[in-house]
Design an enzyme around this catalytic site. Structure first.
Site, PDB file in Angstrom:
ATOM      1  N   ASN A   1      43.787 -77.309  60.006  1.00  0.00           N
ATOM      2  CA  ASN A   1      42.340 -77.239  59.820  1.00  0.00           C
ATOM      3  C   ASN A   1      41.666 -77.829  61.055  1.00  0.00           C
ATOM      4  OD1 ASN A   1      39.851 -76.885  58.384  1.00  0.00           O
ATOM      5  ND2 ASN A   1      39.844 -79.078  57.944  1.00  0.00           N
TER       6      ASN A   1
ATOM      7  N   GLY B   1      32.927 -67.614  61.790  1.00  0.00           N
ATOM      8  CA  GLY B   1      34.213 -67.286  62.396  1.00  0.00           C
ATOM      9  C   GLY B   1      34.232 -67.404  63.906  1.00  0.00           C
TER      10      GLY B   1
ATOM     11  N   HIS C   1      38.116 -79.923  62.139  1.00  0.00           N
ATOM     12  CA  HIS C   1      37.009 -80.665  61.553  1.00  0.00           C
ATOM     13  C   HIS C   1      36.084 -81.147  62.673  1.00  0.00           C
ATOM     14  CE1 HIS C   1      34.850 -83.027  58.658  1.00  0.00           C
ATOM     15  NE2 HIS C   1      34.891 -84.052  59.503  1.00  0.00           N
TER      16      HIS C   1
ATOM     17  N   ARG D   1      40.663 -72.801  40.572  1.00  0.00           N
ATOM     18  CA  ARG D   1      41.161 -72.929  41.952  1.00  0.00           C
ATOM     19  C   ARG D   1      42.614 -72.495  42.086  1.00  0.00           C
ATOM     20  NH1 ARG D   1      38.549 -78.554  43.416  1.00  0.00           N
ATOM     21  NH2 ARG D   1      36.616 -77.729  44.258  1.00  0.00           N
TER      22      ARG D   1
HETATM   23  C1  GRF Z   1      33.284 -75.534  62.415  1.00  0.00           C
HETATM   24  O1  GRF Z   1      32.358 -76.516  62.803  1.00  0.00           O
HETATM   25  C2  GRF Z   1      34.520 -76.186  61.866  1.00  0.00           C
HETATM   26  O2  GRF Z   1      34.810 -77.405  62.484  1.00  0.00           O
HETATM   27  C3  GRF Z   1      34.181 -76.390  60.427  1.00  0.00           C
HETATM   28  O3  GRF Z   1      33.422 -75.266  60.076  1.00  0.00           O
HETATM   29  C4  GRF Z   1      32.810 -74.717  61.234  1.00  0.00           C
HETATM   30  C5  GRF Z   1      33.274 -73.296  61.292  1.00  0.00           C
HETATM   31  O4  GRF Z   1      32.699 -72.573  62.287  1.00  0.00           O
HETATM   32  N1  GRF Z   1      35.382 -76.583  59.663  1.00  0.00           N
HETATM   33  P1  GRF Z   1      33.154 -71.074  62.558  1.00  0.00           P
HETATM   34  O5  GRF Z   1      33.107 -70.311  61.226  1.00  0.00           O
HETATM   35  O6  GRF Z   1      34.524 -71.090  63.149  1.00  0.00           O
HETATM   36  O7  GRF Z   1      32.109 -70.561  63.517  1.00  0.00           O
END
Ligand code: GRF
Length: 221
Positions: free
Chosen positions: A110, A15, A112, A68
């Site tokens: 989201n 997080g 990525h 799901r």
């Molecule tokens: C990040 O690298 C994000 O891009 C990916 O998962 C990771 C999450 O990190 N989707 P965090 O839980 O916010 O530290």
């Protein structure tokens, strides 16, 4: 006073992006209400972060559900209970079903850790290092029915160096994630995001500089 946008953040792990959203909120740069944090993982450190900042959190274990669709139905119910208007996936390790997309059309974001459409899916940083790209980065996008395929809102580019490992690249990218995610959410909160097909336009945003980036540098060439 104008009404603040209600967001809900979905997490599965550390997080750190949630933390950045909280910090930007607390410093006044992000004008939203973080209404609820939902985790599918009861041990996610993200839950500690939400507690510390007195943000309601709800654990919905995916293993408690038949499939799901059932799991997503519960998540949607909680998001609606908290009057969430924008869903922010922040390291949420579950694939979203069509019912979820239908409940929040173009209202799920989201982040990525790659420059999409390169390296979608898992282990993006490791695959970037192995491939030998000279730049990678991160992307905030709306979620559609594919895996990391939705309309792109903002990207940040970082160099990849010869001695990079998955870890060193991931750390460089993560720093940028923490900058662009709150920025994208704030664009949304300000009503500045327009989407036509795959293309996202941010109203009244400046152009990035016209010059190109090179890695390695051209050094007078
Ligand atoms: C990040 O690298 C994000 O891009 C990916 O998962 C990771 C999450 O990190 N989707 P965090 O839980 O916010 O530290």
């Amino acid at each position: 006073m104008e009404k603040r946008l209600n967001i809900g953040v979905l997490v599965s792990g550390s997080g750190s992006n949630l933390q950045s959203i909280i910090d930007h909120r607390e410093s006044g740069l992000l004008d939203v209400n973080i209404r609820v944090v939902i985790s599918n993982n009861p041990d996610a450190y993200a839950l500690e972060r939400s507690k510390k900042h007195e943000i309601p959190s709800v654990v919905i274990r995916h293993s408690d559900f038949r499939d799901r669709e059932d799991f997503d139905r519960k998540v949607i119910e909680v998001l609606k209970d908290y009057a969430v208007e924008l869903v922010v996936l922040s390291g949420f390790m579950r694939v979203i079903t069509p019912a979820f997309l239908h409940a929040f059309p173009m209202k799920i974001m989201n982040i990525h850790p790659a420059l999409l459409p390169a390296f979608p899916g898992v282990h993006a940083q490791q695959r970037a290092v192995e491939y030998g790209v000279k730049f990678s980065g991160c992307t905030v996008h709306f979620v559609d029915e594919g895996v990391d395929t939705g309309p792109i809102i903002i990207q940040s580019v970082v160099p990849v160096y010869d001695d990079d490992t998955e870890e060193s690249l991931a750390a460089r990218i993560l720093k940028e994630e923490h900058r662009i995610y709150p920025r994208a959410i704030q664009f949304y909160a300000e009503g500045r995001i327009g989407v036509t097909g795959r293309k996202v336009r941010i109203r009244d945003s400046d152009r990035t500089c016209e010059s190109a980036l090179h890695n390695p540098p051209l050094a007078g060439f």
